[in-house]
Design a protein around this motif. Sequence first.
Motif, PDB file in Angstrom:
ATOM      1  N   SER A 138     -26.922  36.074   5.696  1.00  0.00           N
ATOM      2  CA  SER A 138     -26.215  34.812   5.182  1.00  0.00           C
ATOM      3  C   SER A 138     -26.609  34.559   4.225  1.00  0.00           C
ATOM      4  N   ILE A 140     -26.092  31.229   2.083  1.00  0.00           N
ATOM      5  CA  ILE A 140     -26.211  29.512   1.452  1.00  0.00           C
ATOM      6  C   ILE A 140     -26.133  29.373   0.284  1.00  0.00           C
ATOM      7  N   ASN A 141     -26.110  28.029   0.152  1.00  0.00           N
ATOM      8  CA  ASN A 141     -24.910  28.298  -1.186  1.00  0.00           C
ATOM      9  C   ASN A 141     -26.106  26.444  -0.606  1.00  0.00           C
ATOM     10  N   ARG A 142     -26.944  26.135  -1.852  1.00  0.00           N
ATOM     11  CA  ARG A 142     -27.694  24.993  -2.564  1.00  0.00           C
ATOM     12  C   ARG A 142     -26.133  24.488  -2.040  1.00  0.00           C
ATOM     13  N   PRO A 144     -23.225  22.744  -1.130  1.00  0.00           N
ATOM     14  CA  PRO A 144     -22.437  22.921   0.330  1.00  0.00           C
ATOM     15  C   PRO A 144     -21.315  23.517  -0.110  1.00  0.00           C
ATOM     16  N   ASP A 148     -20.295  29.235   2.995  1.00  0.00           N
ATOM     17  CA  ASP A 148     -21.140  29.855   2.816  1.00  0.00           C
ATOM     18  C   ASP A 148     -20.631  31.023   3.417  1.00  0.00           C
ATOM     19  N   THR A 149     -21.860  31.982   3.779  1.00  0.00           N
ATOM     20  CA  THR A 149     -21.400  33.372   4.003  1.00  0.00           C
ATOM     21  C   THR A 149     -22.166  33.934   4.989  1.00  0.00           C
ATOM     22  N   TYR A 150     -21.926  34.407   5.901  1.00  0.00           N
ATOM     23  CA  TYR A 150     -22.594  35.221   7.222  1.00  0.00           C
ATOM     24  C   TYR A 150     -21.676  36.722   7.524  1.00  0.00           C
ATOM     25  N   TYR A 164     -16.899  33.324   5.713  1.00  0.00           N
ATOM     26  CA  TYR A 164     -17.375  32.299   5.251  1.00  0.00           C
ATOM     27  C   TYR A 164     -16.327  31.624   4.891  1.00  0.00           C
TER      28      TYR A 164
END
Length: 305
Positions: A138, A140-142, A144, A148-150, A164
């Motif tokens: 993933s 994960i952007n700090r 929100p 985010d993308t998995y 995403y």
Amino acid sequence: MTGGVVPASESVLESRFDWYRATVPAHHALILDRLSDAIGECGRETGRGRFNYHERTSLTIDGEAVVNVLHGGPNGSPSVESTGDNAPALAGFLRGAWPEHRPSRVDVAIDMRRTGLFNDMVALFGRFSDRYRLNCTSVINRDPSKGDTYYLGSRSSAVFVRCYEKGKQLQTNTCEGASIGLDDWVRLELEAKPLKPFRDQASRLEPDAFWGLAEWTRSLVKEAVSMDVEPLRMRPQRVADHERAMRFLASQYGPTILRELRNHDGDTAALGQALVDRIKGTGEYADTGPRMAEYTPGHGWRRAS
């Protein structure tokens, strides 16, 4: 499409090509001219190539690349590529203008929208990672609000899937983070890199069909949006040893067997019996023809008596 992680058909917004790259058996100048005619008024920009191509020529609208054509160098046929909203148009164009084009990368996007959907998709990715022993990573952007993308699977394999928060990404890119009601817009995306033996078939497939390239992608799209797709095989099926031997027999001795069939007045049963007698050294060919070897446990191979 009903059921699955997305329970209502209206929650699935769209399924389409989101990336389309293919080699085209034509001179790059002809490809660019025909693309320009199809697009209409557009500009041209040149730059360095990629993937061992020496040059890149992009057709642009308002400074944004609509399609890239890679050409020059050892690869031979030019490579043509479009992404995002331009990918479906390029796929349609190539399938009409050059049906013999060979796709080397195809992304298929399914856009969905439902409150809480992204969290459900993350859980689904986790289950598939365990079930099929797939890598699940993933980004994960700090912040929100940027989404985010998995990722599921290996980027280097023939199939790779990402999920995403498309709505948050779109807001970040176009509206400086301002809320426009797209927080629940989620994209499930398959990245397929067709192997060479499969590329002719890939040039004719509809977007949904590419989910059938692996058992786990077929199962994933079934559980996510209740989409049923047919299994596809990218590698040619291995020919069994017996079938390979029969093909060699037909190729090598076919004319001789057909001549012998004429000697038997077209009677295939009589021909078959004559061949068996020759092989076994029985009937009228007793003690005159070769005999079939037999294997006996403990004694090995020996000529049949």
